[in-house]
Write a protein that holds these residues in place. Structure first.
Motif, PDB file in Angstrom:
ATOM      1  N   ASP A  64     -26.500  91.218 -20.915  1.00  0.00           N
ATOM      2  CA  ASP A  64     -25.303  91.747 -20.275  1.00  0.00           C
ATOM      3  C   ASP A  64     -24.138  90.756 -20.438  1.00  0.00           C
ATOM      4  OD1 ASP A  64     -23.553  93.015 -18.512  1.00  0.00           O
ATOM      5  OD2 ASP A  64     -25.058  93.244 -16.930  1.00  0.00           O
ATOM      6  N   ALA A  65     -22.989  91.158 -20.858  1.00  0.00           N
ATOM      7  CA  ALA A  65     -22.668  92.531 -21.226  1.00  0.00           C
ATOM      8  C   ALA A  65     -22.518  92.700 -22.740  1.00  0.00           C
ATOM      9  CB  ALA A  65     -21.364  92.964 -20.552  1.00  0.00           C
ATOM     10  N   MET A  66     -21.930  91.720 -23.394  1.00  0.00           N
ATOM     11  CA  MET A  66     -21.589  91.977 -24.795  1.00  0.00           C
ATOM     12  C   MET A  66     -22.792  91.944 -25.714  1.00  0.00           C
ATOM     13  SD  MET A  66     -18.706  92.818 -24.085  1.00  0.00           S
ATOM     14  CE  MET A  66     -18.557  93.502 -25.702  1.00  0.00           C
ATOM     15  N   LYS A  87     -26.938  91.691 -15.494  1.00  0.00           N
ATOM     16  CA  LYS A  87     -26.488  90.851 -14.390  1.00  0.00           C
ATOM     17  C   LYS A  87     -27.015  91.490 -13.104  1.00  0.00           C
ATOM     18  CE  LYS A  87     -23.211  88.243 -16.812  1.00  0.00           C
ATOM     19  NZ  LYS A  87     -22.156  88.822 -17.628  1.00  0.00           N
ATOM     20  N   ASN A 102     -24.139  79.138 -16.674  1.00  0.00           N
ATOM     21  CA  ASN A 102     -23.576  79.271 -18.018  1.00  0.00           C
ATOM     22  C   ASN A 102     -22.395  78.321 -18.208  1.00  0.00           C
ATOM     23  OD1 ASN A 102     -21.373  80.409 -16.771  1.00  0.00           O
ATOM     24  ND2 ASN A 102     -21.648  82.436 -17.649  1.00  0.00           N
ATOM     25  N   TYR A 103     -21.673  78.522 -19.289  1.00  0.00           N
ATOM     26  CA  TYR A 103     -20.569  77.633 -19.674  1.00  0.00           C
ATOM     27  C   TYR A 103     -19.530  77.452 -18.575  1.00  0.00           C
ATOM     28  CZ  TYR A 103     -18.029  81.978 -20.153  1.00  0.00           C
ATOM     29  OH  TYR A 103     -17.444  83.189 -19.870  1.00  0.00           O
ATOM     30  N   GLN A 128     -23.978  87.829 -27.578  1.00  0.00           N
ATOM     31  CA  GLN A 128     -22.810  87.684 -28.442  1.00  0.00           C
ATOM     32  C   GLN A 128     -22.579  86.235 -28.852  1.00  0.00           C
ATOM     33  OE1 GLN A 128     -19.007  89.968 -27.980  1.00  0.00           O
ATOM     34  NE2 GLN A 128     -18.570  88.192 -26.711  1.00  0.00           N
ATOM     35  N   TRP A 129     -22.800  85.322 -27.905  1.00  0.00           N
ATOM     36  CA  TRP A 129     -22.395  83.938 -28.089  1.00  0.00           C
ATOM     37  C   TRP A 129     -23.325  83.045 -27.286  1.00  0.00           C
ATOM     38  CZ3 TRP A 129     -18.737  82.903 -31.524  1.00  0.00           C
ATOM     39  CH2 TRP A 129     -18.267  81.593 -31.602  1.00  0.00           C
ATOM     40  N   ILE A 130     -23.630  81.864 -27.794  1.00  0.00           N
ATOM     41  CA  ILE A 130     -24.444  80.919 -27.040  1.00  0.00           C
ATOM     42  C   ILE A 130     -23.683  79.600 -26.981  1.00  0.00           C
ATOM     43  CG2 ILE A 130     -26.644  79.688 -26.914  1.00  0.00           C
ATOM     44  CD1 ILE A 130     -27.879  82.060 -28.510  1.00  0.00           C
ATOM     45  N   GLU A 131     -23.359  79.196 -25.772  1.00  0.00           N
ATOM     46  CA  GLU A 131     -22.608  77.943 -25.608  1.00  0.00           C
ATOM     47  C   GLU A 131     -23.524  76.866 -25.025  1.00  0.00           C
ATOM     48  OE1 GLU A 131     -18.559  78.275 -24.258  1.00  0.00           O
ATOM     49  OE2 GLU A 131     -18.635  76.276 -23.361  1.00  0.00           O
ATOM     50  N   THR A 132     -23.759  76.873 -23.714  1.00  0.00           N
ATOM     51  CA  THR A 132     -24.705  75.896 -23.160  1.00  0.00           C
ATOM     52  C   THR A 132     -26.154  76.294 -23.423  1.00  0.00           C
ATOM     53  OG1 THR A 132     -24.906  77.019 -21.029  1.00  0.00           O
ATOM     54  CG2 THR A 132     -23.107  75.419 -21.267  1.00  0.00           C
ATOM     55  N   GLY A 133     -26.387  77.595 -23.613  1.00  0.00           N
ATOM     56  CA  GLY A 133     -27.750  78.103 -23.759  1.00  0.00           C
ATOM     57  C   GLY A 133     -28.351  78.559 -22.443  1.00  0.00           C
ATOM     58  N   GLY A 134     -27.640  78.371 -21.343  1.00  0.00           N
ATOM     59  CA  GLY A 134     -28.189  78.713 -20.035  1.00  0.00           C
ATOM     60  C   GLY A 134     -28.539  80.189 -19.896  1.00  0.00           C
ATOM     61  N   THR A 135     -27.670  81.056 -20.386  1.00  0.00           N
ATOM     62  CA  THR A 135     -27.920  82.503 -20.271  1.00  0.00           C
ATOM     63  C   THR A 135     -29.150  82.889 -21.090  1.00  0.00           C
ATOM     64  OG1 THR A 135     -25.522  82.766 -20.123  1.00  0.00           O
ATOM     65  CG2 THR A 135     -26.816  84.760 -20.441  1.00  0.00           C
TER      66      THR A 135
HETATM   67  O1  LIG Z   1     -24.667  79.835 -23.409  1.00  0.00           O
HETATM   68  P1  LIG Z   1     -23.955  80.077 -22.109  1.00  0.00           P
HETATM   69  O2  LIG Z   1     -23.171  78.893 -21.644  1.00  0.00           O
HETATM   70  O3  LIG Z   1     -24.916  80.568 -21.075  1.00  0.00           O
HETATM   71  O4  LIG Z   1     -22.869  81.178 -22.339  1.00  0.00           O
HETATM   72  C1  LIG Z   1     -23.078  82.287 -23.147  1.00  0.00           C
HETATM   73  C2  LIG Z   1     -22.858  83.563 -22.397  1.00  0.00           C
HETATM   74  O5  LIG Z   1     -21.493  83.652 -22.008  1.00  0.00           O
HETATM   75  C3  LIG Z   1     -20.907  84.836 -22.569  1.00  0.00           C
HETATM   76  O6  LIG Z   1     -21.012  85.907 -21.712  1.00  0.00           O
HETATM   77  P2  LIG Z   1     -20.242  86.076 -20.329  1.00  0.00           P
HETATM   78  O7  LIG Z   1     -21.080  85.509 -19.236  1.00  0.00           O
HETATM   79  O8  LIG Z   1     -18.868  85.503 -20.459  1.00  0.00           O
HETATM   80  O9  LIG Z   1     -20.232  87.632 -20.084  1.00  0.00           O
HETATM   81  P3  LIG Z   1     -19.904  88.901 -20.980  1.00  0.00           P
HETATM   82  O10 LIG Z   1     -21.006  89.040 -21.976  1.00  0.00           O
HETATM   83  O11 LIG Z   1     -19.904  89.965 -19.964  1.00  0.00           O
HETATM   84  O12 LIG Z   1     -18.560  88.661 -21.644  1.00  0.00           O
HETATM   85  C4  LIG Z   1     -21.767  85.094 -23.796  1.00  0.00           C
HETATM   86  O13 LIG Z   1     -21.681  86.413 -24.262  1.00  0.00           O
HETATM   87  C5  LIG Z   1     -23.136  84.741 -23.295  1.00  0.00           C
HETATM   88  O14 LIG Z   1     -23.740  85.789 -22.556  1.00  0.00           O
END
Ligand SMILES: O=P(O)(O)OC[C@H]1O[C@H](OP(=O)(O)OP(=O)(O)O)[C@H](O)[C@@H]1O
Length: 206
Positions: A64-66, A87, A102-103, A128-135
């Motif tokens: 969730d979500a992207m 979520k 998360n980030y 969609q994206w991985i920054e810290t990896g926490g999600t």
């Molecule tokens: O690696 P992390 O630090 O955990 O961050 C990555 C997460 O953050 C962004 O989503 P976001 O929580 O912004 O929500 P969205 O998908 O609803 O835009 C991204 O799409 C991941 O789900």
């Protein structure tokens, strides 16, 4: 699909990603502009699927979500089902829940239906994206707690942060932005050189 997508480490659609214009409470970029343009979205999916060749999975778990957008598109292309990992507070059925940070530094909860699959089911996790990896770590916990097998992790990009790097070392990881490239370095710096010439109209549907 585009005739010439550019070199694998420098795809034309990377530069469609939008910079943050709203400040530090938000993510530093918005890759969703890739989804708007049909050629870009198809080229992105083709690249990810090519790199997933030989990776076997029974279902795609989308975060969730992207991760729903990218994950559902990949699931449809590979003819497997799609499992939303949501979520907290949305699912009206029995769920398992994890907390993650998360980030943004905020701790949130994420849920998956319980039960979601039989033990041993191979789950491809897509975000969609991985920054810290926490999600992604939270999603991995949800899958393994139900005795699923994490078949791989997919994202447009994964920054070389400490915990994300552990994920790359311990899992099959497929990212559109290739490791050890100019684009990867710019993601790690959280500033893309393409931001200087960014024009939202370049991503308009044709
Ligand atoms: O690696 P992390 O630090 O955990 O961050 C990555 C997460 O953050 C962004 O989503 P976001 O929580 O912004 O929500 P969205 O998908 O609803 O835009 C991204 O799409 C991941 O789900």
């Amino acid at each position: 699909m585009t005739q010439d997508k550019g070199p694998r480490d420098d795809r034309w659609y990377f530069k469609l990603m939008s910079p943050n214009t709203k400040g530090p409470k938000f993510a530093w970029l918005d890759p969703t502009s890739i989804y708007i343009n049909q050629r870009a979205f198809q080229d992105l999916l083709a690249d990810l699927l090519a790199d997933l060749d030989g990776v076997e999975f029974d279902v795609v778990g989308g975060l969730d979500a992207m991760g729903f957008v990218l994950g559902a598109a990949l699931a449809a292309r590979r003819d497997v089902g799609f499992l939303p990992i949501r979520k907290v507070g949305k699912l009206c059925v029995d769920t398992d829940k994890v907390s993650f940070t998360n980030y943004s530094g905020r701790t949130q909860d994420m849920e998956m239906r319980l039960p979601a699959f039989a033990p041993g089911t191979r789950v491809l996790l897509v975000d969609q994206w991985i920054e810290t990896g926490g999600t992604m770590e939270g999603a991995i916990d949800l899958v393994t707690r139900q005795k699923g097998v994490v078949a791989g992790l997919v994202a447009i990009a994964m920054e070389d942060t400490p915990r994300a790097s552990v994920l790359r070392d311990t899992h099959t990881v497929v990212t559109a932005i290739q490791p050890a490239t100019k684009w990867q370095e710019e993601c790690n710096e959280q500033t893309l050189s393409s931001f200087a010439s960014y024009d939202a109209r370049d991503a308009f549907p044709i």
